[in-house]
Design a protein around this motif. Structure first.
Motif, PDB file in Angstrom:
ATOM      1  N   SER A 160       0.826  -1.208   0.000  1.00 22.31           N
ATOM      2  CA  SER A 160       0.000   0.000   0.000  1.00 22.31           C
ATOM      3  C   SER A 160       0.865   1.266   0.000  1.00 22.31           C
ATOM      4  CB  SER A 160      -0.946   0.014   1.208  1.00 22.31           C
ATOM      5  OG  SER A 160      -0.223   0.191   2.411  1.00 22.31           O
ATOM      6  N   ARG A 161       2.171   1.109   0.254  1.00 24.93           N
ATOM      7  CA  ARG A 161       3.071   2.261   0.325  1.00 24.93           C
ATOM      8  C   ARG A 161       4.163   2.246  -0.736  1.00 24.93           C
ATOM      9  NH1 ARG A 161       4.943   1.580   6.179  1.00 24.93           N
ATOM     10  NH2 ARG A 161       6.357   3.284   5.667  1.00 24.93           N
ATOM     11  N   CYS A 162       4.430   1.083  -1.335  1.00 26.18           N
ATOM     12  CA  CYS A 162       5.531   0.957  -2.290  1.00 26.18           C
ATOM     13  C   CYS A 162       5.240  -0.222  -3.203  1.00 26.18           C
ATOM     14  CB  CYS A 162       6.822   0.731  -1.512  1.00 26.18           C
ATOM     15  SG  CYS A 162       8.296   0.628  -2.511  1.00 26.18           S
ATOM     16  N   GLY A 163       5.655  -0.115  -4.450  1.00 22.82           N
ATOM     17  CA  GLY A 163       5.420  -1.203  -5.393  1.00 22.82           C
ATOM     18  C   GLY A 163       6.653  -1.521  -6.211  1.00 22.82           C
ATOM     19  N   ALA A 164       6.490  -2.455  -7.128  1.00 14.65           N
ATOM     20  CA  ALA A 164       7.606  -2.913  -7.966  1.00 14.65           C
ATOM     21  C   ALA A 164       8.225  -1.768  -8.755  1.00 14.65           C
ATOM     22  CB  ALA A 164       7.138  -4.020  -8.902  1.00 14.65           C
ATOM     23  N   GLU A 165       7.396  -0.838  -9.236  1.00 16.82           N
ATOM     24  CA  GLU A 165       7.919   0.268 -10.039  1.00 16.82           C
ATOM     25  C   GLU A 165       8.888   1.124  -9.241  1.00 16.82           C
ATOM     26  OE1 GLU A 165       4.566  -0.203  -9.519  1.00 16.82           O
ATOM     27  OE2 GLU A 165       4.178  -1.308 -11.352  1.00 16.82           O
ATOM     28  N   GLU A 166       8.556   1.389  -7.980  1.00 14.82           N
ATOM     29  CA  GLU A 166       9.438   2.196  -7.128  1.00 14.82           C
ATOM     30  C   GLU A 166      10.747   1.463  -6.840  1.00 14.82           C
ATOM     31  OE1 GLU A 166       5.297   3.708  -6.324  1.00 14.82           O
ATOM     32  OE2 GLU A 166       6.160   1.718  -6.458  1.00 14.82           O
ATOM     33  N   VAL A 167      10.654   0.147  -6.629  1.00 18.35           N
ATOM     34  CA  VAL A 167      11.854  -0.651  -6.381  1.00 18.35           C
ATOM     35  C   VAL A 167      12.767  -0.623  -7.611  1.00 18.35           C
ATOM     36  CG1 VAL A 167      12.719  -2.993  -5.956  1.00 18.35           C
ATOM     37  CG2 VAL A 167      10.751  -2.120  -4.653  1.00 18.35           C
ATOM     38  N   ILE A 168      12.193  -0.845  -8.783  1.00 17.27           N
ATOM     39  CA  ILE A 168      12.984  -0.830 -10.017  1.00 17.27           C
ATOM     40  C   ILE A 168      13.628   0.537 -10.235  1.00 17.27           C
ATOM     41  CG2 ILE A 168      12.798  -0.956 -12.543  1.00 17.27           C
ATOM     42  CD1 ILE A 168      10.707  -3.236 -12.041  1.00 17.27           C
ATOM     43  N   ALA A 169      12.888   1.610  -9.952  1.00 14.46           N
ATOM     44  CA  ALA A 169      13.429   2.969 -10.100  1.00 14.46           C
ATOM     45  C   ALA A 169      14.582   3.211  -9.134  1.00 14.46           C
ATOM     46  CB  ALA A 169      12.330   4.004  -9.895  1.00 14.46           C
ATOM     47  N   ALA A 170      14.464   2.740  -7.890  1.00 14.65           N
ATOM     48  CA  ALA A 170      15.534   2.931  -6.904  1.00 14.65           C
ATOM     49  C   ALA A 170      16.784   2.145  -7.305  1.00 14.65           C
ATOM     50  CB  ALA A 170      15.061   2.508  -5.514  1.00 14.65           C
ATOM     51  N   ILE A 171      16.594   0.943  -7.841  1.00 12.99           N
ATOM     52  CA  ILE A 171      17.733   0.152  -8.299  1.00 12.99           C
ATOM     53  C   ILE A 171      18.401   0.844  -9.485  1.00 12.99           C
ATOM     54  CG2 ILE A 171      18.400  -2.048  -9.371  1.00 12.99           C
ATOM     55  CD1 ILE A 171      16.251  -3.379  -7.564  1.00 12.99           C
ATOM     56  N   ALA A 172      17.595   1.399 -10.390  1.00 14.14           N
ATOM     57  CA  ALA A 172      18.149   2.129 -11.537  1.00 14.14           C
ATOM     58  C   ALA A 172      18.920   3.360 -11.078  1.00 14.14           C
ATOM     59  CB  ALA A 172      17.031   2.530 -12.494  1.00 14.14           C
ATOM     60  N   GLU A 173      18.399   4.058 -10.085  1.00 17.10           N
ATOM     61  CA  GLU A 173      19.078   5.244  -9.559  1.00 17.10           C
ATOM     62  C   GLU A 173      20.425   4.873  -8.937  1.00 17.10           C
ATOM     63  OE1 GLU A 173      18.091   8.566  -6.245  1.00 17.10           O
ATOM     64  OE2 GLU A 173      16.522   8.188  -7.736  1.00 17.10           O
ATOM     65  N   ALA A 174      20.513   3.648  -8.398  1.00 20.19           N
ATOM     66  CA  ALA A 174      21.773   3.168  -7.826  1.00 20.19           C
ATOM     67  C   ALA A 174      22.754   2.709  -8.912  1.00 20.19           C
ATOM     68  CB  ALA A 174      21.506   2.031  -6.843  1.00 20.19           C
ATOM     69  N   GLY A 175      22.280   2.647 -10.179  1.00 20.13           N
ATOM     70  CA  GLY A 175      23.174   2.332 -11.280  1.00 20.13           C
ATOM     71  C   GLY A 175      23.037   0.930 -11.862  1.00 20.13           C
TER      72      GLY A 175
END
Length: 76
Positions: A53-68
């Motif tokens: 309800s607070r975070c989903g797969a899209e946010e996880v993928i974006a955070a991993i992409a931001e980490a490189g």
């Protein structure tokens, strides 16, 4: 009422050493709703416990992409 937790697994590309996994875990644990993250170089996977309800797969993928790195959700 208890918190709902979902566990999602992602395939992660671009990791070269154990420090890569630690960088990804640090980035993911900063996300609102992520309660735990375990990224393993050997398997090339990130296992993420989160409140859907607070975070989903899209946010996880974006955070991993931001980490490189690049990631994709593994389907069950």
């Amino acid at each position: 009422m208890g918190q709902t937790v979902a566990t999602l697994t992602f395939t992660v590309d671009g990791m070269h050493c154990a420090s890569c996994g630690m960088l990804i875990d640090d980035a993911l644990e900063e996300l609102d709703g992520v309660t735990a993250s375990t990224t393993t170089l050997r398997t090339g996977r990130a296992r993420v416990d989160l409140d859907p309800s607070r975070c989903g797969a899209e946010e996880v993928i974006a955070a991993i992409a931001e980490a490189g790195y690049t990631a994709r959700l593994e389907r069950p």
